[in-house]
Scaffold this motif. Sequence first.
Motif, PDB file in Angstrom:
ATOM      1  N   ASP A  23      41.266  38.864  33.188  1.00  0.00           N
ATOM      2  CA  ASP A  23      40.398  38.298  34.207  1.00  0.00           C
ATOM      3  C   ASP A  23      40.366  39.245  35.386  1.00  0.00           C
ATOM      4  O   ASP A  23      41.418  39.666  35.892  1.00  0.00           O
ATOM      5  N   VAL A  24      39.164  39.597  35.837  1.00  0.00           N
ATOM      6  CA  VAL A  24      38.977  40.410  37.032  1.00  0.00           C
ATOM      7  C   VAL A  24      38.426  39.475  38.095  1.00  0.00           C
ATOM      8  O   VAL A  24      37.356  38.882  37.916  1.00  0.00           O
ATOM      9  N   LEU A  25      39.177  39.331  39.173  1.00  0.00           N
ATOM     10  CA  LEU A  25      38.835  38.375  40.218  1.00  0.00           C
ATOM     11  C   LEU A  25      38.502  39.104  41.506  1.00  0.00           C
ATOM     12  O   LEU A  25      39.300  39.922  41.975  1.00  0.00           O
ATOM     13  N   GLY A  26      37.342  38.813  42.071  1.00  0.00           N
ATOM     14  CA  GLY A  26      36.926  39.434  43.319  1.00  0.00           C
ATOM     15  C   GLY A  26      37.242  38.552  44.505  1.00  0.00           C
ATOM     16  O   GLY A  26      37.358  37.326  44.390  1.00  0.00           O
ATOM     17  N   ALA A  27      37.376  39.181  45.647  1.00  0.00           N
ATOM     18  CA  ALA A  27      37.629  38.449  46.877  1.00  0.00           C
ATOM     19  C   ALA A  27      36.363  37.721  47.315  1.00  0.00           C
ATOM     20  O   ALA A  27      35.257  38.226  47.161  1.00  0.00           O
ATOM     21  N   MET A  28      36.538  36.535  47.869  1.00  0.00           N
ATOM     22  CA  MET A  28      35.421  35.773  48.389  1.00  0.00           C
ATOM     23  C   MET A  28      35.690  35.437  49.846  1.00  0.00           C
ATOM     24  O   MET A  28      36.823  35.160  50.226  1.00  0.00           O
ATOM     25  N   THR A  29      34.651  35.491  50.632  1.00  0.00           N
ATOM     26  CA  THR A  29      34.783  35.092  52.029  1.00  0.00           C
ATOM     27  C   THR A  29      33.787  33.990  52.320  1.00  0.00           C
ATOM     28  O   THR A  29      32.835  33.781  51.583  1.00  0.00           O
TER      29      THR A  29
ATOM     30  N   VAL B 248      43.416  42.021  39.043  1.00  0.00           N
ATOM     31  CA  VAL B 248      43.328  41.859  37.596  1.00  0.00           C
ATOM     32  C   VAL B 248      44.514  41.035  37.108  1.00  0.00           C
ATOM     33  O   VAL B 248      45.663  41.294  37.481  1.00  0.00           O
ATOM     34  N   ALA B 249      44.209  40.047  36.279  1.00  0.00           N
ATOM     35  CA  ALA B 249      45.244  39.255  35.622  1.00  0.00           C
ATOM     36  C   ALA B 249      45.105  39.462  34.119  1.00  0.00           C
ATOM     37  O   ALA B 249      43.996  39.418  33.578  1.00  0.00           O
ATOM     38  N   VAL B 250      46.211  39.722  33.463  1.00  0.00           N
ATOM     39  CA  VAL B 250      46.245  39.858  32.012  1.00  0.00           C
ATOM     40  C   VAL B 250      47.151  38.758  31.486  1.00  0.00           C
ATOM     41  O   VAL B 250      48.319  38.661  31.897  1.00  0.00           O
ATOM     42  N   GLU B 251      46.588  37.920  30.627  1.00  0.00           N
ATOM     43  CA  GLU B 251      47.329  36.766  30.108  1.00  0.00           C
ATOM     44  C   GLU B 251      47.912  35.955  31.265  1.00  0.00           C
ATOM     45  O   GLU B 251      49.053  35.516  31.219  1.00  0.00           O
ATOM     46  N   GLN B 252      47.131  35.782  32.320  1.00  0.00           N
ATOM     47  CA  GLN B 252      47.442  34.989  33.512  1.00  0.00           C
ATOM     48  C   GLN B 252      48.560  35.571  34.371  1.00  0.00           C
ATOM     49  O   GLN B 252      49.142  34.870  35.193  1.00  0.00           O
ATOM     50  N   CYS B 253      48.869  36.849  34.214  1.00  0.00           N
ATOM     51  CA  CYS B 253      49.857  37.530  35.057  1.00  0.00           C
ATOM     52  C   CYS B 253      49.145  38.628  35.836  1.00  0.00           C
ATOM     53  O   CYS B 253      48.456  39.458  35.246  1.00  0.00           O
TER      54      CYS B 253
ATOM     55  N   GLN C 131      34.950  51.400  32.321  1.00  0.00           N
ATOM     56  CA  GLN C 131      33.830  51.180  31.402  1.00  0.00           C
ATOM     57  C   GLN C 131      32.987  49.978  31.825  1.00  0.00           C
ATOM     58  O   GLN C 131      31.773  49.969  31.645  1.00  0.00           O
ATOM     59  N   GLN C 132      33.630  48.984  32.424  1.00  0.00           N
ATOM     60  CA  GLN C 132      32.928  47.764  32.820  1.00  0.00           C
ATOM     61  C   GLN C 132      32.442  47.793  34.275  1.00  0.00           C
ATOM     62  O   GLN C 132      31.992  46.794  34.804  1.00  0.00           O
ATOM     63  N   GLY C 133      32.555  48.955  34.929  1.00  0.00           N
ATOM     64  CA  GLY C 133      32.009  49.112  36.274  1.00  0.00           C
ATOM     65  C   GLY C 133      32.970  48.838  37.409  1.00  0.00           C
ATOM     66  O   GLY C 133      32.563  48.764  38.561  1.00  0.00           O
ATOM     67  N   PHE C 134      34.248  48.680  37.099  1.00  0.00           N
ATOM     68  CA  PHE C 134      35.259  48.458  38.127  1.00  0.00           C
ATOM     69  C   PHE C 134      35.985  49.772  38.408  1.00  0.00           C
ATOM     70  O   PHE C 134      37.180  49.901  38.222  1.00  0.00           O
ATOM     71  N   GLY C 135      35.230  50.771  38.843  1.00  0.00           N
ATOM     72  CA  GLY C 135      35.784  52.095  39.096  1.00  0.00           C
ATOM     73  C   GLY C 135      36.291  52.248  40.517  1.00  0.00           C
ATOM     74  O   GLY C 135      36.448  51.273  41.243  1.00  0.00           O
ATOM     75  N   PRO C 136      36.500  53.486  40.926  1.00  0.00           N
ATOM     76  CA  PRO C 136      37.051  53.771  42.258  1.00  0.00           C
ATOM     77  C   PRO C 136      36.248  53.170  43.409  1.00  0.00           C
ATOM     78  O   PRO C 136      36.814  52.787  44.415  1.00  0.00           O
TER      79      PRO C 136
ATOM     80  N   ASN D  70      36.917  38.106  31.433  1.00  0.00           N
ATOM     81  CA  ASN D  70      36.253  37.059  32.234  1.00  0.00           C
ATOM     82  C   ASN D  70      35.536  36.036  31.353  1.00  0.00           C
ATOM     83  O   ASN D  70      34.424  35.608  31.657  1.00  0.00           O
ATOM     84  N   GLY D  71      36.162  35.674  30.246  1.00  0.00           N
ATOM     85  CA  GLY D  71      35.615  34.644  29.374  1.00  0.00           C
ATOM     86  C   GLY D  71      34.656  35.130  28.305  1.00  0.00           C
ATOM     87  O   GLY D  71      34.231  34.348  27.462  1.00  0.00           O
ATOM     88  N   ASP D  72      34.310  36.418  28.320  1.00  0.00           N
ATOM     89  CA  ASP D  72      33.399  36.985  27.320  1.00  0.00           C
ATOM     90  C   ASP D  72      34.172  37.900  26.378  1.00  0.00           C
ATOM     91  O   ASP D  72      34.885  38.798  26.832  1.00  0.00           O
ATOM     92  N   TRP D  73      33.994  37.694  25.091  1.00  0.00           N
ATOM     93  CA  TRP D  73      34.650  38.554  24.103  1.00  0.00           C
ATOM     94  C   TRP D  73      33.868  39.847  23.944  1.00  0.00           C
ATOM     95  O   TRP D  73      32.651  39.821  23.778  1.00  0.00           O
ATOM     96  N   LEU D  74      34.590  40.962  24.035  1.00  0.00           N
ATOM     97  CA  LEU D  74      33.987  42.290  23.924  1.00  0.00           C
ATOM     98  C   LEU D  74      34.673  43.081  22.819  1.00  0.00           C
ATOM     99  O   LEU D  74      35.896  43.001  22.660  1.00  0.00           O
TER     100      LEU D  74
END
Length: 68
Positions: free
Chosen positions: A60-66, A36-41, A23-28, A6-10
């Motif tokens: 990039d991890v993208l969440g749904a917005m309403t 999730v998009a990896v290299e825009q796929c 590890q980043q909190g996107f668990g079950p 998401n734009g931050d180097w880790l």
Amino acid sequence: MQVCLNGDWLEVAVSRLDELLRQQGFGPAADGNFVVAVEQCLIQPAQYHELELADGMRIDVLGAMTGG
């Protein structure tokens, strides 16, 4: 290895996408609330455990917005 999440180097010690997401909190508990998009796929959730991370990978991890 370094990845861009998401734009931050880790600096990461994990080797697979599913491990990084946990590890980043996107668990079950968050399943179905993001894509999730990896290299825009877009990556299917069933493939998270198969995808090996590589140095310099952009994720990039993208969440749904309403709203209205």
